[in-house]
Scaffold this motif. Structure first.
Motif, PDB file in Angstrom:
ATOM      1  N   VAL A 138       0.835  -1.204   0.000  1.00 10.32           N
ATOM      2  CA  VAL A 138       0.000   0.000   0.000  1.00 10.32           C
ATOM      3  C   VAL A 138       0.871   1.256   0.000  1.00 10.32           C
ATOM      4  CG1 VAL A 138      -1.532   1.333   1.522  1.00 10.32           C
ATOM      5  CG2 VAL A 138      -2.007  -1.087   1.088  1.00 10.32           C
ATOM      6  N   LEU A 139       2.003   1.181   0.676  1.00 11.29           N
ATOM      7  CA  LEU A 139       2.894   2.346   0.765  1.00 11.29           C
ATOM      8  C   LEU A 139       3.874   2.414  -0.419  1.00 11.29           C
ATOM      9  CD1 LEU A 139       3.730   2.232   4.596  1.00 11.29           C
ATOM     10  CD2 LEU A 139       2.289   3.910   3.429  1.00 11.29           C
ATOM     11  N   GLY A 140       3.753   1.427  -1.331  1.00 13.34           N
ATOM     12  CA  GLY A 140       4.621   1.423  -2.513  1.00 13.34           C
ATOM     13  C   GLY A 140       6.061   1.077  -2.194  1.00 13.34           C
ATOM     14  N   LEU A 141       6.258   0.205  -1.202  1.00 16.84           N
ATOM     15  CA  LEU A 141       7.626  -0.092  -0.756  1.00 16.84           C
ATOM     16  C   LEU A 141       8.182  -1.404  -1.293  1.00 16.84           C
ATOM     17  CD1 LEU A 141       7.226   0.963   2.995  1.00 16.84           C
ATOM     18  CD2 LEU A 141       8.171   2.305   1.121  1.00 16.84           C
ATOM     19  N   GLY A 142       7.397  -2.128  -2.083  1.00 16.95           N
ATOM     20  CA  GLY A 142       7.914  -3.368  -2.671  1.00 16.95           C
ATOM     21  C   GLY A 142       7.798  -4.567  -1.754  1.00 16.95           C
ATOM     22  N   TYR A 143       8.328  -5.700  -2.217  1.00 13.14           N
ATOM     23  CA  TYR A 143       8.227  -6.985  -1.510  1.00 13.14           C
ATOM     24  C   TYR A 143       9.618  -7.548  -1.284  1.00 13.14           C
ATOM     25  CZ  TYR A 143       7.487 -11.875  -0.639  1.00 13.14           C
ATOM     26  OH  TYR A 143       7.537 -13.110  -0.074  1.00 13.14           O
ATOM     27  N   PRO A 144       9.911  -8.201  -0.164  1.00 16.34           N
ATOM     28  CA  PRO A 144       9.059  -8.338   1.026  1.00 16.34           C
ATOM     29  C   PRO A 144       9.044  -7.046   1.853  1.00 16.34           C
ATOM     30  CG  PRO A 144      11.169  -9.428   1.402  1.00 16.34           C
ATOM     31  CD  PRO A 144      11.205  -8.889  -0.001  1.00 16.34           C
ATOM     32  N   GLY A 145       7.925  -6.814   2.507  1.00 17.19           N
ATOM     33  CA  GLY A 145       7.710  -5.528   3.150  1.00 17.19           C
ATOM     34  C   GLY A 145       8.305  -5.371   4.530  1.00 17.19           C
ATOM     35  N   GLY A 146       8.394  -6.484   5.266  1.00 19.96           N
ATOM     36  CA  GLY A 146       8.829  -6.386   6.667  1.00 19.96           C
ATOM     37  C   GLY A 146      10.146  -5.650   6.865  1.00 19.96           C
ATOM     38  N   PRO A 147      11.193  -6.069   6.158  1.00 17.04           N
ATOM     39  CA  PRO A 147      12.491  -5.415   6.378  1.00 17.04           C
ATOM     40  C   PRO A 147      12.464  -3.919   6.051  1.00 17.04           C
ATOM     41  CG  PRO A 147      12.762  -7.477   5.162  1.00 17.04           C
ATOM     42  CD  PRO A 147      11.290  -7.221   5.260  1.00 17.04           C
ATOM     43  N   VAL A 148      11.720  -3.510   5.000  1.00 21.61           N
ATOM     44  CA  VAL A 148      11.670  -2.089   4.621  1.00 21.61           C
ATOM     45  C   VAL A 148      10.923  -1.291   5.680  1.00 21.61           C
ATOM     46  CG1 VAL A 148      11.227  -0.510   2.703  1.00 21.61           C
ATOM     47  CG2 VAL A 148      11.271  -2.958   2.281  1.00 21.61           C
ATOM     48  N   ILE A 149       9.790  -1.818   6.141  1.00 18.52           N
ATOM     49  CA  ILE A 149       9.017  -1.102   7.164  1.00 18.52           C
ATOM     50  C   ILE A 149       9.855  -0.958   8.432  1.00 18.52           C
ATOM     51  CG2 ILE A 149       7.002  -1.294   8.703  1.00 18.52           C
ATOM     52  CD1 ILE A 149       5.387  -2.181   6.325  1.00 18.52           C
ATOM     53  N   ASP A 150      10.532  -2.040   8.788  1.00 25.30           N
ATOM     54  CA  ASP A 150      11.411  -2.026   9.960  1.00 25.30           C
ATOM     55  C   ASP A 150      12.431  -0.881   9.837  1.00 25.30           C
ATOM     56  OD1 ASP A 150      13.019  -2.702  12.102  1.00 25.30           O
ATOM     57  OD2 ASP A 150      13.227  -4.810  11.583  1.00 25.30           O
ATOM     58  N   ARG A 151      13.028  -0.766   8.653  1.00 25.14           N
ATOM     59  CA  ARG A 151      14.067   0.254   8.439  1.00 25.14           C
ATOM     60  C   ARG A 151      13.473   1.668   8.443  1.00 25.14           C
ATOM     61  NH1 ARG A 151      15.661   1.580   3.553  1.00 25.14           N
ATOM     62  NH2 ARG A 151      15.010  -0.402   2.616  1.00 25.14           N
ATOM     63  N   LEU A 152      12.385   1.885   7.686  1.00 23.19           N
ATOM     64  CA  LEU A 152      11.797   3.227   7.605  1.00 23.19           C
ATOM     65  C   LEU A 152      11.228   3.677   8.948  1.00 23.19           C
ATOM     66  CD1 LEU A 152       9.958   3.202   4.149  1.00 23.19           C
ATOM     67  CD2 LEU A 152      12.287   3.914   4.693  1.00 23.19           C
ATOM     68  N   ALA A 153      10.705   2.703   9.708  1.00 27.36           N
ATOM     69  CA  ALA A 153      10.075   3.033  10.993  1.00 27.36           C
ATOM     70  C   ALA A 153      11.077   3.672  11.954  1.00 27.36           C
ATOM     71  CB  ALA A 153       9.473   1.773  11.618  1.00 27.36           C
ATOM     72  N   ARG A 154      12.352   3.352  11.782  1.00 29.77           N
ATOM     73  CA  ARG A 154      13.377   3.934  12.671  1.00 29.77           C
ATOM     74  C   ARG A 154      13.460   5.444  12.496  1.00 29.77           C
ATOM     75  NH1 ARG A 154      17.580  -0.666  11.127  1.00 29.77           N
ATOM     76  NH2 ARG A 154      16.206  -2.330  11.793  1.00 29.77           N
ATOM     77  N   GLU A 155      13.051   5.944  11.314  1.00 31.71           N
ATOM     78  CA  GLU A 155      13.094   7.386  11.047  1.00 31.71           C
ATOM     79  C   GLU A 155      11.730   8.039  11.284  1.00 31.71           C
ATOM     80  OE1 GLU A 155      16.090   8.449  10.190  1.00 31.71           O
ATOM     81  OE2 GLU A 155      16.763   6.350  10.129  1.00 31.71           O
ATOM     82  N   GLY A 156      10.740   7.260  11.719  1.00 31.52           N
ATOM     83  CA  GLY A 156       9.386   7.800  11.870  1.00 31.52           C
ATOM     84  C   GLY A 156       8.967   7.916  13.326  1.00 31.52           C
ATOM     85  N   ASP A 157       7.794   8.548  13.527  1.00 32.29           N
ATOM     86  CA  ASP A 157       7.256   8.738  14.876  1.00 32.29           C
ATOM     87  C   ASP A 157       6.180   7.670  15.124  1.00 32.29           C
ATOM     88  OD1 ASP A 157       6.007   9.510  17.180  1.00 32.29           O
ATOM     89  OD2 ASP A 157       5.299  11.450  16.408  1.00 32.29           O
ATOM     90  N   PRO A 158       6.413   6.754  16.070  1.00 36.51           N
ATOM     91  CA  PRO A 158       5.439   5.676  16.304  1.00 36.51           C
ATOM     92  C   PRO A 158       4.111   6.179  16.867  1.00 36.51           C
ATOM     93  CG  PRO A 158       7.262   5.548  17.885  1.00 36.51           C
ATOM     94  CD  PRO A 158       7.622   6.614  16.889  1.00 36.51           C
ATOM     95  N   ALA A 159       4.098   7.439  17.357  1.00 38.32           N
ATOM     96  CA  ALA A 159       2.855   7.983  17.911  1.00 38.32           C
ATOM     97  C   ALA A 159       2.168   8.920  16.923  1.00 38.32           C
ATOM     98  CB  ALA A 159       3.164   8.721  19.212  1.00 38.32           C
ATOM     99  N   ALA A 160       2.677   9.007  15.703  1.00 38.86           N
ATOM    100  CA  ALA A 160       2.122   9.967  14.734  1.00 38.86           C
ATOM    101  C   ALA A 160       0.674   9.656  14.386  1.00 38.86           C
ATOM    102  CB  ALA A 160       2.977   9.977  13.471  1.00 38.86           C
ATOM    103  N   VAL A 161       0.351   8.395  14.157  1.00 39.95           N
ATOM    104  CA  VAL A 161      -1.026   8.004  13.821  1.00 39.95           C
ATOM    105  C   VAL A 161      -1.442   6.930  14.819  1.00 39.95           C
ATOM    106  CG1 VAL A 161      -2.589   7.260  11.970  1.00 39.95           C
ATOM    107  CG2 VAL A 161      -0.344   8.220  11.378  1.00 39.95           C
ATOM    108  N   ARG A 162      -2.629   7.103  15.407  1.00 44.70           N
ATOM    109  CA  ARG A 162      -3.102   6.115  16.392  1.00 44.70           C
ATOM    110  C   ARG A 162      -3.896   5.039  15.653  1.00 44.70           C
ATOM    111  NH1 ARG A 162      -1.834   3.930  21.285  1.00 44.70           N
ATOM    112  NH2 ARG A 162      -3.627   2.640  21.826  1.00 44.70           N
ATOM    113  N   PHE A 163      -3.236   3.973  15.233  1.00 46.19           N
ATOM    114  CA  PHE A 163      -3.915   2.869  14.555  1.00 46.19           C
ATOM    115  C   PHE A 163      -4.498   1.898  15.589  1.00 46.19           C
ATOM    116  CE2 PHE A 163      -0.894   3.849  10.919  1.00 46.19           C
ATOM    117  CZ  PHE A 163      -1.887   4.293  10.064  1.00 46.19           C
TER     118      PHE A 163
END
Ligand code: KG4
Ligand code: ZN
Length: 358
Positions: free
Chosen positions: A172-197
């Protein structure tokens, strides 16, 4: 005892040589990710054909790297399920042929139990009983392992598996496959409290998991921010907030399981056990409760032949042998008869290709 381990349940052709269940002499992983990346998920037919091409050269390479001849192998361990039917069949047929030609025992291994035994390769003998959390591309299972090879199921996913959710959100975020490692990496630069899912089932008192609502919430958020000209989508923040929602529920349920079962060891297993946030948060919060968390090194979390050889060695030690007429079982369960969710059974899309993701 030298065990040849063969793993072909999904998109990794894994072949390893492991001595006495603990010493990895070689661990070859011929990964097919570039083949599948353009489809945004694993295409079963492509995976099966690639296994056929890659398996025997991987066996030769594993022997060369391990400094042994195939004839030195004492037994052949192979993943017999769960996984993609055609992919599994390639490994099972090859393992049977090696067992027959070399006149060595065959050891059919449950892929998920293989993931659990990856811990032995890094940490030695497993401290038992242990709460076991298997999180992979096709599974989320919370279990208790009372003794070697004996599991009880506490809970599992009622919809998407953990890795599946990472892969779908990455798509959905256009990050390619497999997604886990990319999300893991990008999340380090993001705010985990930015969106309350949403944190589904976090306080429901069960050990079950549900991730499809979270996936939909991410999709809605992404659509709203792409259409809405005002706010720009911050992919790092979405990745971090999604991951935090996943990890919050996982940490809470795993530690509650340990407390309620009165068990002070947690074993992580499966590809998603490589997730740095899950490892850090779980270890931190477990330490405060005097619970020890063991996880394989990240490279051994994802599919490989060494974990299969290791689990096979324990089966051999228990005197178990697998008959040569064994078949591959795409829906093999850890505990027979328990499990609402089938394995990574691909769903048809568009009539031509099928993927396990979506
Ligand atoms: O265990 P595995 O190699 O294959 C299965 O048995 O399914 O797990 C693959 C899954 C994929 O969904 C991948 O995106 C996910 O593990 N994964 C991760 C990470 N590394 C791999 N998920 C989250 N964080 C990671 N670092
Ligand atoms: Zn796996």
């Amino acid at each position: 005892m030298l065990i040849l381990g063969i793993e072909t349940s999904c998109d990794e052709t894994g072949v390893a040589l492991v001595e006495d269940g603990t010493v990895v002499r070689s661990n070859v992983i011929a990964d097919q990710q570039t083949l599948h990346a353009r489809y945004g998920g694993v295409v079963p037919e492509v995976a099966s054909r690639a296994h056929v091409d890659l398996l025997h050269p991987a066996v030769e390479q594993a022997c060369a790297l391990g400094g042994v001849h195939l004839g030195d192998v004492d037994a052949i361990a192979v993943t017999i399920g769960p996984g993609l039917a055609g992919a599994l069949l390639v490994g099972v047929a090859a393992a049977k042929s090696y067992a027959l030609a070399l006149d060595r025992p065959l050891l059919g291994v449950n892929h998920l139990i293989g993931h659990v035994y990856a811990n032995v390769l890094d940490h030695g003998a497993l401290p038992l009983p242990a709460v076991v959390f298997v999180v992979s591309g096709g599974h989320t299972s919370l279990l208790v392992m009372d003794e070697q090879g004996a599991f009880r199921v506490l809970g599992q996913t009622i919809d998407d598996a953990a890795g599946e959710a990472y892969d779908k959100v990455a798509r959905v975020l256009g990050l390619g496959y497999p997604g886990g490692p990319v999300i893991d990496r990008l999340a380090r630069e993001g705010d985990p409290a930015a969106v309350r899912f949403p944190r589904a089932l976090i306080d429901d008192g069960t050990y079950d998991f549900s991730l499809s609502g979270l996936k939909t919430a991410v999709l809605r958020h992404v659509r709203a921010h792409r259409v809405d000209s005002g706010e720009k989508l911050n992919v790092n923040d979405v990745a971090a907030s999604f991951q935090e929602a996943v990890v919050d529920v996982q940490v809470s349920k795993v530690l509650r399981a340990a407390a309620e079962a009165g068990i002070d060891t947690v074993l992580l297993a499966g590809g998603v056990a490589a997730n740095s946030r899950l490892r850090a948060r779980l270890s931190e919060e477990a330490e405060r409760r005097d619970v020890r968390v063991l996880a394989p090194s990240p490279a051994l979390c994802t599919d490989n032949g060494a974990m299969i050889a290791c689990a096979g060695w324990f089966q051999l030690k228990r005197g178990e042998r697998t008959p040569l007429d064994v078949g591959a079982d795409p829906n093999l369960q850890i505990v027979p008869g328990v499990g609402r969710r089938a394995s990574r059974r691909p769903k048809r899309r568009g009539g031509t290709t099928s993927t396990r993701h979506e």
